[in-house]
Design an enzyme around this catalytic site. Structure first.
Site, PDB file in Angstrom:
ATOM      1  N   CYS A  17       0.858  -1.186   0.000  1.00  0.00           N
ATOM      2  CA  CYS A  17       0.000   0.000   0.000  1.00  0.00           C
ATOM      3  C   CYS A  17       0.890   1.230   0.000  1.00  0.00           C
ATOM      4  CB  CYS A  17      -0.901   0.016   1.238  1.00  0.00           C
ATOM      5  SG  CYS A  17      -1.905   1.529   1.379  1.00  0.00           S
ATOM      6  N   CYS A  20      -0.202   6.439   1.482  1.00  0.00           N
ATOM      7  CA  CYS A  20       0.455   7.529   2.207  1.00  0.00           C
ATOM      8  C   CYS A  20       1.690   7.939   1.408  1.00  0.00           C
ATOM      9  CB  CYS A  20       0.829   7.087   3.618  1.00  0.00           C
ATOM     10  SG  CYS A  20      -0.585   6.732   4.664  1.00  0.00           S
ATOM     11  N   CYS A  90      -3.612  -1.528   9.584  1.00  0.00           N
ATOM     12  CA  CYS A  90      -3.173  -0.202   9.124  1.00  0.00           C
ATOM     13  C   CYS A  90      -2.888   0.702  10.328  1.00  0.00           C
ATOM     14  CB  CYS A  90      -4.241   0.425   8.247  1.00  0.00           C
ATOM     15  SG  CYS A  90      -3.880   2.142   7.782  1.00  0.00           S
ATOM     16  N   GLN A 212     -15.479  14.597  10.135  1.00  0.00           N
ATOM     17  CA  GLN A 212     -14.072  14.567   9.795  1.00  0.00           C
ATOM     18  C   GLN A 212     -13.443  13.256  10.279  1.00  0.00           C
ATOM     19  OE1 GLN A 212     -12.719  16.740   7.944  1.00  0.00           O
ATOM     20  NE2 GLN A 212     -13.707  18.722   8.227  1.00  0.00           N
ATOM     21  N   GLU A 262     -28.383  22.220   5.730  1.00  0.00           N
ATOM     22  CA  GLU A 262     -27.684  21.036   5.211  1.00  0.00           C
ATOM     23  C   GLU A 262     -28.675  20.239   4.387  1.00  0.00           C
ATOM     24  OE1 GLU A 262     -25.591  17.849   4.216  1.00  0.00           O
ATOM     25  OE2 GLU A 262     -24.598  19.486   5.305  1.00  0.00           O
ATOM     26  N   ASN A 306     -18.695  25.255   5.031  1.00  0.00           N
ATOM     27  CA  ASN A 306     -17.837  24.068   5.111  1.00  0.00           C
ATOM     28  C   ASN A 306     -18.265  23.110   4.008  1.00  0.00           C
ATOM     29  OD1 ASN A 306     -16.025  22.112   6.032  1.00  0.00           O
ATOM     30  ND2 ASN A 306     -17.508  21.248   7.456  1.00  0.00           N
ATOM     31  N   CYS A 332     -11.508  21.769   2.392  1.00  0.00           N
ATOM     32  CA  CYS A 332     -10.646  20.596   2.260  1.00  0.00           C
ATOM     33  C   CYS A 332      -9.985  20.567   0.888  1.00  0.00           C
ATOM     34  CB  CYS A 332     -11.433  19.308   2.497  1.00  0.00           C
ATOM     35  SG  CYS A 332     -12.782  19.041   1.322  1.00  0.00           S
TER      36      CYS A 332
END
Length: 373
Positions: A17, A20, A90, A212, A262, A306, A332
């Site tokens: 993997c 990252c 992980c 989050q 929302e 957001n 983000c």
């Protein structure tokens, strides 16, 4: 500054993997490079020091693609050819998630849940999604192609009895496309609510709610936004794309009236329940945040946005033309944030801070305060 790799990952070292992508880069360098990219992309403003994350054990949610066979399932990610890569250990996941993985694998075997094979488009079990709360409780979602295996799942749920599960649900996603979940969610056990206790506020998450993935950094993000809001001390405030009410309910503790919008009804129900439990002067409405009325005297003094990665789009122009005096924007995606700020020339960027929600990757979360020129 250290030059050593701060997180050890056997999957990364074995090239099983490589998600990252920055894992081999010292964490302090990652932060500095992330800050430099955002400062180059966004307009000039005051930047606070970035808020760092723990380098491991920070992810509160595991989205595990299931592959392999009933007898030997893999829980992790899919390779380019559709075969499974098992990532049960992980090191990014919070420990209660890692500890639960063997029991989830046993459920797959005991309930005879055939993993979905992407190349052949056969099988039933697509994903296992496990979320952990700060209190150590867990919520599990089982994403299936159909309802065929539900009786077997119900029969064998007892293999999970030792886990601190407060909710188990099945999501039905019959289509063969890159969409994680479908429209139908069936509660199998528990009350369907996972409480995320953040800065003393018990935010309620239902199976389809967004939160989050890094609880500690999300807590810091909420604290920073609240500090800026308290400093501005607006008479009225609106939280757009409010989700389960994180920003709004933090700001409401100062006693000011708050409203939130929302599109997801489930999230709004959760926000209302939390507001009632807090005794907050907060109201929440199901609706399209981009279409909220901002005209004339109805415009709030301060707006929090957001949005998802696509940004706020045409809402930027509507905010710019409104009587709103201040905007706190949590993004983000710095690329769409830069585009949205350019569409709001009536606002001046005052200050910003980066929050590293996703260590070892190029992804970034940034909070920006804007004030009317």
């Amino acid at each position: 500054m250290t030059t050593s790799v701060a997180l050890s990952c056997g999957y990364f070292d074995a090239w099983r993997c490589r998600s990252c992508t920055l894992l081999a880069t010292p964490y302090e360098v990652q932060l500095a490079q992330q800050q430099a990219r955002m400062e180059a992309l966004l307009p000039p403003m005051l930047w606070d020091a970035p808020h760092a994350s723990a380098v491991g054990g920070f992810r509160n949610k595991a989205k595990m693609a299931v592959a392999g066979t009933v007898e030997a399932p893999t829980l992790g990610i899919l390779a380019a050819d559709g075969t499974g890569i098992d990532l049960q250990a992980c090191p990014l996941h919070e420990q209660p998630i890692v500890d639960a993985m063997p029991a989830l694998e046993r459920l797959v075997r005991d309930a005879r849940l055939t993993p979905y094979d992407v190349p052949s488009r056969r099988g039933e079990l697509k994903h296992l999604i496990l979320t952990a709360s700060p209190d150590g409780e867990l919520a599990l979602r089982i994403v299936l192609r159909s309802s065929e295996s539900l009786p077997r799942i119900r029969k064998h749920l007892a293999v999970l009895d030792h886990l601190p599960l407060v909710s188990v649900s099945a999501n039905l996603q019959p289509e063969h496309k890159a969409v994680l979940e479908g429209d139908d969610e069936l509660l199998l056990a528990g009350d369907g609510v996972l409480v995320m206790r953040v800065n003393g506020i018990g935010l309620r998450l239902r199976p389809r709610s967004f939160f989050q993935t890094n609880t500690a950094v999300a807590s810091a993000l909420y604290r920073q936004a609240t500090a800026w809001i308290d400093e501005a001390d607006p008479a009225t405030m609106l939280d757009l794309y409010c989700g389960v009410g994180g920003f709004a309910l933090h700001a409401a503790r100062a006693g000011r009236p708050i409203s939130g919008v929302e599109v997801t009804a489930e999230a709004i129900d959760a926000a209302r329940e939390t507001a009632e439990a807090m005794g907050a002067d907060a109201s929440f409405t199901v609706g399209d945040a981009a279409s909220v009325d901002l005209e004339g005297a109805r415009a709030p003094e301060l707006v929090v946005v957001n949005p998802p990665r696509r940004g706020i789009g045409e809402l930027a122009g509507r905010l710019d033309a409104s009587a709103v005096q201040r905007v706190v924007y949590s993004s983000c995606n710095p690329v769409t944030l830069a585009r949205d700020l350019a569409a709001m020339p009536g606002f001046a960027p005052v200050r910003a801070r980066a929050f590293d929600m996703f260590p070892h990757t190029d992804h970034a979360e940034v909070l920006v305060e804007l004030a009317r020129r």
